[in-house]
Design a protein around this motif. Structure first.
Motif, PDB file in Angstrom:
ATOM      1  N   ILE A  81       0.858  -1.186   0.000  1.00  0.00           N
ATOM      2  CA  ILE A  81       0.000   0.000   0.000  1.00  0.00           C
ATOM      3  C   ILE A  81       0.896   1.238   0.000  1.00  0.00           C
ATOM      4  N   PHE A  82       0.644   2.151  -0.943  1.00  0.00           N
ATOM      5  CA  PHE A  82       1.379   3.411  -1.016  1.00  0.00           C
ATOM      6  C   PHE A  82       0.456   4.552  -0.582  1.00  0.00           C
ATOM      7  N   VAL A  83       0.826   5.252   0.489  1.00  0.00           N
ATOM      8  CA  VAL A  83       0.025   6.354   1.026  1.00  0.00           C
ATOM      9  C   VAL A  83       0.866   7.625   1.020  1.00  0.00           C
ATOM     10  N   GLY A  84       0.273   8.750   0.564  1.00  0.00           N
ATOM     11  CA  GLY A  84       1.006  10.022   0.566  1.00  0.00           C
ATOM     12  C   GLY A  84       2.279   9.945  -0.241  1.00  0.00           C
ATOM     13  N   SER A  85       2.237   9.261  -1.369  1.00  0.00           N
ATOM     14  CA  SER A  85       3.454   8.951  -2.112  1.00  0.00           C
ATOM     15  C   SER A  85       4.049  10.169  -2.817  1.00  0.00           C
ATOM     16  N   VAL A  86       5.359  10.350  -2.653  1.00  0.00           N
ATOM     17  CA  VAL A  86       6.085  11.423  -3.340  1.00  0.00           C
ATOM     18  C   VAL A  86       6.716  10.907  -4.633  1.00  0.00           C
ATOM     19  N   ALA A  87       6.418   9.678  -5.008  1.00  0.00           N
ATOM     20  CA  ALA A  87       6.981   9.112  -6.234  1.00  0.00           C
ATOM     21  C   ALA A  87       6.439   9.841  -7.462  1.00  0.00           C
ATOM     22  N   PRO A  88       7.166   9.810  -8.588  1.00  0.00           N
ATOM     23  CA  PRO A  88       6.686  10.445  -9.825  1.00  0.00           C
ATOM     24  C   PRO A  88       5.398   9.793 -10.324  1.00  0.00           C
ATOM     25  N   ARG A  89       4.647  10.513 -11.130  1.00  0.00           N
ATOM     26  CA  ARG A  89       3.349  10.033 -11.594  1.00  0.00           C
ATOM     27  C   ARG A  89       3.448   8.881 -12.589  1.00  0.00           C
ATOM     28  N   ASP A  90       4.620   8.727 -13.208  1.00  0.00           N
ATOM     29  CA  ASP A  90       4.782   7.666 -14.209  1.00  0.00           C
ATOM     30  C   ASP A  90       5.509   6.440 -13.655  1.00  0.00           C
ATOM     31  N   VAL A  91       5.583   6.318 -12.342  1.00  0.00           N
ATOM     32  CA  VAL A  91       6.435   5.306 -11.718  1.00  0.00           C
ATOM     33  C   VAL A  91       6.008   3.877 -12.059  1.00  0.00           C
ATOM     34  N   PHE A  92       4.728   3.685 -12.464  1.00  0.00           N
ATOM     35  CA  PHE A  92       4.243   2.350 -12.804  1.00  0.00           C
ATOM     36  C   PHE A  92       4.296   2.055 -14.309  1.00  0.00           C
ATOM     37  N   GLU A  93       4.696   3.041 -15.110  1.00  0.00           N
ATOM     38  CA  GLU A  93       4.700   2.843 -16.553  1.00  0.00           C
ATOM     39  C   GLU A  93       5.900   2.009 -16.991  1.00  0.00           C
ATOM     40  N   GLU A  94       5.800   1.471 -18.197  1.00  0.00           N
ATOM     41  CA  GLU A  94       6.845   0.593 -18.719  1.00  0.00           C
ATOM     42  C   GLU A  94       8.199   1.304 -18.714  1.00  0.00           C
ATOM     43  N   GLY A  95       9.214   0.597 -18.203  1.00  0.00           N
ATOM     44  CA  GLY A  95      10.551   1.164 -18.116  1.00  0.00           C
ATOM     45  C   GLY A  95      10.815   1.901 -16.825  1.00  0.00           C
ATOM     46  N   GLU A  96       9.778   2.117 -16.000  1.00  0.00           N
ATOM     47  CA  GLU A  96       9.914   2.818 -14.734  1.00  0.00           C
ATOM     48  C   GLU A  96      10.036   1.806 -13.583  1.00  0.00           C
ATOM     49  N   PRO A  97      10.507   2.268 -12.409  1.00  0.00           N
ATOM     50  CA  PRO A  97      10.873   1.336 -11.330  1.00  0.00           C
ATOM     51  C   PRO A  97       9.793   0.361 -10.891  1.00  0.00           C
ATOM     52  N   PHE A  98       8.507   0.800 -10.851  1.00  0.00           N
ATOM     53  CA  PHE A  98       7.470  -0.060 -10.289  1.00  0.00           C
ATOM     54  C   PHE A  98       6.699  -0.864 -11.347  1.00  0.00           C
ATOM     55  N   HIS A  99       7.123  -0.798 -12.591  1.00  0.00           N
ATOM     56  CA  HIS A  99       6.344  -1.453 -13.646  1.00  0.00           C
ATOM     57  C   HIS A  99       6.294  -2.976 -13.468  1.00  0.00           C
ATOM     58  N   ASN A 100       7.385  -3.556 -12.998  1.00  0.00           N
ATOM     59  CA  ASN A 100       7.454  -5.010 -12.829  1.00  0.00           C
ATOM     60  C   ASN A 100       7.369  -5.412 -11.355  1.00  0.00           C
ATOM     61  N   LEU A 101       6.713  -4.598 -10.557  1.00  0.00           N
ATOM     62  CA  LEU A 101       6.654  -4.851  -9.125  1.00  0.00           C
ATOM     63  C   LEU A 101       5.864  -6.118  -8.789  1.00  0.00           C
ATOM     64  N   ASP A 102       5.099  -6.615  -9.765  1.00  0.00           N
ATOM     65  CA  ASP A 102       4.363  -7.856  -9.520  1.00  0.00           C
ATOM     66  C   ASP A 102       5.297  -9.053  -9.355  1.00  0.00           C
ATOM     67  N   GLN A 103       6.586  -8.874  -9.681  1.00  0.00           N
ATOM     68  CA  GLN A 103       7.558  -9.932  -9.420  1.00  0.00           C
ATOM     69  C   GLN A 103       7.895 -10.012  -7.925  1.00  0.00           C
ATOM     70  N   MET A 104       7.520  -8.972  -7.172  1.00  0.00           N
ATOM     71  CA  MET A 104       7.758  -8.929  -5.732  1.00  0.00           C
ATOM     72  C   MET A 104       6.464  -9.032  -4.928  1.00  0.00           C
TER      73      MET A 104
END
Length: 353
Positions: free
Chosen positions: A244-267
């Motif tokens: 769960i991400f609350v009050g996140s300061v991460a960039p708006r594209d953090v889940f898009e392809e090539g970004e850090p959280f795009h493959n987070l389903d591996q974790m």
């Protein structure tokens, strides 16, 4: 104020007096970790402080990378701390080698095998918190908000990472997040190693859920961790059922392809992003750094979100109490958010029963 605790100096610093070979050196500081039900675990990267009377506490204000984690218990009835294990990373890079004594096995065996607990929750708070506020104050508020029943049915832990600083030094937060990420890597490596131990799970029930919540600057700490892990070519390991991400300061594209959280389903199995457009602190952060934050603006392109990500916009339920002192600690202040999280926890507990 958290009470001090006593431990022999020789026991604390034994590991530094020998020739070190392993990447992570662990020192067992307490073999009796089976405390009563009013004791909750936490881990911290703060510096240990030795007082003139040979008692110990943790540095209340600290923003350093220590390459050290202390695994502890906090008793919220008598406001005391016990120290269980110290883990030190003696290399500059993230750990990959096997840990000699991985405390995750002890935590699992005590909670799952002895107490019957199958649900584990980890809370990682944000920037600007002293150690006292992260532990005794925060633990007391968690207990008040979510009750004894949840605490006795689940294991709730806190990562008290060193992020305390003055508000006007908020611009240092990104650097501090990278330091915190390096220390968080010790914990995550131990959890990865434990959860991927196929031989162990061949003889033990793997019927547990592990969830983690990142609040505020902890989101950036976690993003920094994922980025650096990828740089070091360390593959992700499925360790969490939900994040769960609350009050996140991460960039708006953090889940898009090539970004850090795009493959987070591996974790992780599922990700819940909490968005609040009224968040004053995130608005100020956006202005100061000329970057919009996903925690108040939401994803840049919702259609590009991976299937494992869901978004909850809580703008309509936010009250003035939730935004006191520019805070965004909805987990402890908003009753609707609390009810939703409590309901989710109860569903997890019931599903395991």
């Amino acid at each position: 104020m958290t009470k001090y605790f006593k431990l022999p100096l020789l026991l604390i610093f034994l590991a530094t007096s020998v020739i070190l070979k392993a990447q992570i050196e662990t020192t067992i500081l307490n073999t009796n970790v089976k405390d009563d039900i009013n004791t909750v675990p936490f881990f911290t990267n703060r510096e240990l402080v030795v007082n003139p009377d040979n008692t110990f506490t943790f540095k209340n204000s600290s923003t350093k990378q220590t390459n050290t984690l202390y695994f502890c218990n906090y008793n919220y009835d008598n406001d005391s701390i016990s120290l269980n294990l110290r883990a030190i990373n003696f290399e500059d890079k993230y750990p990959t080698q096997k840990v000699k004594h991985n405390i995750m096995y002890d935590i699992y065996e005590y909670n799952r095998l002895q107490r019957g607990i199958k649900n584990f929750y980890i809370v990682v708070g944000g920037y600007g918190k002293t150690f006292d506020r992260q532990i005794n104050y925060y633990m007391q508020r968690l207990k008040q908000s979510y009750g004894d029943s949840l605490f006795h049915k689940a294991s709730i832990s806190v990562f008290a990472w060193g992020t305390e600083d003055k508000a006007y030094r908020y611009y240092h937060a990104l650097k501090v997040s990278k330091r915190g990420a390096a220390d968080f890597a010790i914990f995550q490596h131990m959890l990865d190693e434990f959860m991927s131990d196929t031989a162990y799970w061949g003889t033990h029930p793997k019927d547990i859920t592990i969830s983690i919540l990142f609040s505020s600057m902890a989101n950036e700490m976690f993003r920094s961790y994922i980025v650096e892990r990828e740089k070091q070519n360390i593959p992700l390991v499925k360790t969490y059922n939900s994040v769960i991400f609350v009050g996140s300061v991460a960039p708006r594209d953090v889940f898009e392809e090539g970004e850090p959280f795009h493959n987070l389903d591996q974790m992780v199995d599922t990700v819940r992003l909490i968005v609040n457009s009224k968040d004053v602190l995130l608005k100020m952060s956006s202005v100061a750094h000329l970057k919009n934050r996903i925690g108040n603006k939401g994803p840049k392109d919702p259609d590009k979100l991976p299937d494992f990500v869901s978004v909850s916009n809580i703008k309509g339920i936010i009250t003035k109490d939730d935004m006191k002192r520019m805070g965004h600690d909805y987990v402890l202040t908003n009753p609707v958010v609390q009810d939703a999280l409590l309901e989710m926890a109860e569903r997890n507990i019931e599903s395991k029963n």
